[in-house]
Design an enzyme around this catalytic site. Structure first.
Site, mmCIF file in Angstrom:
data_model
loop_
_atom_site.group_PDB
_atom_site.id
_atom_site.type_symbol
_atom_site.label_atom_id
_atom_site.label_comp_id
_atom_site.label_asym_id
_atom_site.label_seq_id
_atom_site.Cartn_x
_atom_site.Cartn_y
_atom_site.Cartn_z
ATOM 1 N N VAL A 84 0.648 -1.209 -0.027
ATOM 2 C CA VAL A 84 0.180 -0.123 -0.128
ATOM 3 C C VAL A 84 0.923 1.143 -0.025
ATOM 4 C CG1 VAL A 84 -1.836 1.322 1.365
ATOM 5 C CG2 VAL A 84 -1.771 -1.005 1.124
ATOM 6 N N LYS A 85 0.716 2.058 -1.019
ATOM 7 C CA LYS A 85 1.321 3.212 -0.968
ATOM 8 C C LYS A 85 0.674 4.417 -0.353
ATOM 9 C CE LYS A 85 3.193 4.449 -5.085
ATOM 10 N NZ LYS A 85 3.188 4.962 -6.398
ATOM 11 N N VAL A 86 1.444 5.180 0.577
ATOM 12 C CA VAL A 86 0.865 6.092 1.523
ATOM 13 C C VAL A 86 1.643 7.383 1.322
ATOM 14 C CG1 VAL A 86 0.459 6.756 3.857
ATOM 15 C CG2 VAL A 86 0.139 4.321 3.255
#
Length: 220
Positions: A84-86
């Site tokens: 997951v890219k945050v």
């Protein structure tokens, strides 16, 4: 070293996975929007295009930590092992800590400074993505940022990796690797440039011409 493609083009991923030793595919909201396919459709297609192997990355859309965590759970319901890219904002850092506690791997994205990237790694991000060309466009040095970040992670967060992004030329990508960067993600045009050398085509054509002239065929 890990090599990724930064795209949602399923056909291109399938074609280039034959050629490149791909570790996976990265996406972002702009890339997904350009492809006009919803995440629940395109992510499984990308996974299949890589033969069911490799890591996929997709980004949250929420701007609060709690919302980002909920987005991450939704993404994991589509692809169980997705990273997951945050975005590394204040809320993003809080979300990375929360996701780390849940055992969900993250990438700290939209990184424009080495200190910002280090904080995301200390919060628990497995990958940190500095925007090389965008840093250059703002008057900074993307390569120097990568160099500094690599050294900081090596000293203070050795389990995290730099996954450099935002390239316009193969030279930028190579300079990142020379700086010690462990991972890069390439847009399709830069990936194609890395294997497109007119001089190579000319050399192969000359070999064939000489062989044909000597033996009357182009096979061994």
């Amino acid at each position: 070293m890990e090599l990724y493609l930064d795209t949602s083009d399923v056909v291109a991923v399938k074609a280039l996975s034959r050629i490149f030793p791909l570790a996976g595919v990265t996406t972002n909201p702009s890339i997904i929007a350009a492809g006009k396919k919803p995440l629940e459709v395109v992510l499984p297609e990308l996974h299949e295009a890589m033969g069911g192997q490799g890591r996929l990355f997709a980004q949250v859309m929420a701007t609060t930590a709690e919302g980002m965590v909920n987005d991450a759970r939704k993404l994991r319901s589509i692809i169980a092992d997705i990273v997951v890219k945050v975005p590394v904002t204040t809320e993003g850092l809080a979300a990375i800590k929360m996701l780390k506690a849940e055992g969900i791997p993250t990438l700290g994205t939209a990184v424009y400074g080495a200190a910002q990237g280090l904080l995301s790694a200390l919060a628990g991000a497995e990958y940190v993505a500095p925007y090389v060309n965008r840093i250059d466009a703002q008057g900074g040095s993307g390569i120097q940022t990568v160099t500094d970040l690599h050294q900081l992670l090596k000293m203070h967060a050795p389990r995290a990796k730099v996954l450099a992004a935002s390239f316009k030329t193969p030279r930028q990508a190579l300079d990142c690797l020379l700086a010690g960067c462990e991972s890069i993600t390439l847009p399709l045009d830069v990936a194609q440039q890395m294997i497109s050398y007119p001089a190579v085509d000319a050399a192969v054509a000359k070999f064939e011409q000489d062989w044909q002239g000597a033996f009357g065929r182009t096979s061994i």
